[in-house]
Design an enzyme around this catalytic site. Sequence first.
Site, mmCIF file in Angstrom:
data_model
loop_
_atom_site.group_PDB
_atom_site.id
_atom_site.type_symbol
_atom_site.label_atom_id
_atom_site.label_comp_id
_atom_site.label_asym_id
_atom_site.label_seq_id
_atom_site.Cartn_x
_atom_site.Cartn_y
_atom_site.Cartn_z
ATOM 1 N N ASP A 228 0.869 -1.161 0.000
ATOM 2 C CA ASP A 228 0.000 0.000 0.000
ATOM 3 C C ASP A 228 0.920 1.229 0.000
ATOM 4 O OD1 ASP A 228 -2.290 1.528 0.044
ATOM 5 O OD2 ASP A 228 -3.129 0.577 1.840
ATOM 6 N N CYS A 229 0.364 2.387 -0.247
ATOM 7 C CA CYS A 229 1.187 3.589 -0.379
ATOM 8 C C CYS A 229 1.984 3.853 0.903
ATOM 9 C CB CYS A 229 0.319 4.797 -0.704
ATOM 10 S SG CYS A 229 1.265 6.320 -0.884
#
Length: 508
Positions: A228-229
């Site tokens: 995920d970011c």
Amino acid sequence: MRIMIVPGVKQVHALVQSLQQCARDAGHRHPLMIGIDQENGLVSAFSSTAKYQAGTQFPGAMAIAATGDPEYARNCSAASAREMKAVGINWSYSPVGDVNSDPQNPVIGVRSFGDDPKEVARFAKAVSDGFTQGGVAPSAKHFPGHGDTNVDSHLGLPVINKSRAKLDQTELRPFKELIDAGVASIMTGHMVIQALTGDSVTPASLSRAVTTTLLREELQFEGVVVTDCLEMNAVKERQGGVPRGAVEALAAGTDVVMVCHTMAFHKGSMEATYEAVQKGELHMDELRKSGERITALKRKFAGTWDDVLGNPFDEKAMNALQATNKKLSEEAYAKSTALISGSLPVFSSGKIVVMTPVVESLNAAVDDVEGVQRTEKGHVRNTAAPYYISFAESVGRRAADVEHLVYAADFDCRRDFGEGLIFVTRNADRSAWQLDVLERVATQALSGVPIVVLASCAPYELFSRRVLGVQACVASFEYTSEALEAAASVIFNEVAPVGESPVSIRRQ
């Protein structure tokens, strides 16, 4: 880096073509993977808005699960994939494999298919199949499970305290079934699960025990792993910030590190990675294996340079595709609306009052587009959200006299509520002031005035004893204009409410 909004499908196609040409000119052997958050529902980066014409809006996870039919999930995902593929997008960060065990979850909620691991697995596999059929790589997220926490990893570091046995029964089950079904990629999440990571501070996305020992070795996942970011606070606020997080993620066994927003973090992450290789902290043999997995993903979903370059945008074909997809979307939304309790009234020809809440920042994955102005209390300065204006207009197409009121906690209830009231909530189980207003309104409204409560996001407030006195409780499972239009058709008895809640009833 400034995020640019691209105002239509033709422009997206042109942008992707320019990126691919740049990559080829730079010597890339294979075309780029172009990824996007297209879960459908509330997280639909490619779907059209009131301002920009892009892809078709399809129901999100909880709404599609409310139909009870995984074929809708499969067909809607395949249809969405065909639209994305037509403009050059070949990777969708979906499906959500999280089981929404905690009703107070601020970031997953209706992005989940529900609170039953078996059903979540069933629908997530259907979505994965649909994207794959449409030529877009799916990415199941957020491994090993973000559903049982009330902390948003955009803002902090969630901690999930569960035994391995319970994780196997709930969080891990959908991912195990997705892996067995051949899902192309998996996104790791930023949460601490001590039973897996072995400590109380390392996010799963940065843990070798999770990415390599569990995901690769135990569950035998052979596809691409993407984080995920890393700009989310759960990682960004750790010592070393995003650049150090990138190194730790690669050391854990991740193939692709995601850094979404800031050029300085992109540059810093690449520099930190280069330095880690030089120091021997990252091993080239593992990085080469990651490269092989990424190449395999590109060959299957990106194709060759001839596949991606030099193909003009076919506007006529896209228009025909979207016309077909709109019908599918409307059918799916019509099957998703649920009557949770009570019976729907037949409204008289008198005034209908629609009450919608001021918009709060409740979900960082959905709210807070850059540039939105808010009051000190967190309310959007534009008092009526566009999707609630759209709902009031939907009601207006069915009733001659409609008044739309936007309410806050201090709403003055000393007024006329007409001959029928539709009271809209948004996650009122967490924003209980909405139910406070409902109780005051119900007391003030004339006896016999029918009140319908519409939960426009998660349906948990409809299981509260505080709504027992109203005539009907309806759930749309998301506040997209399409979902609210379907809800209006149910409330006005045009369509039977055949949806079922994918989360269990817990009276509060």
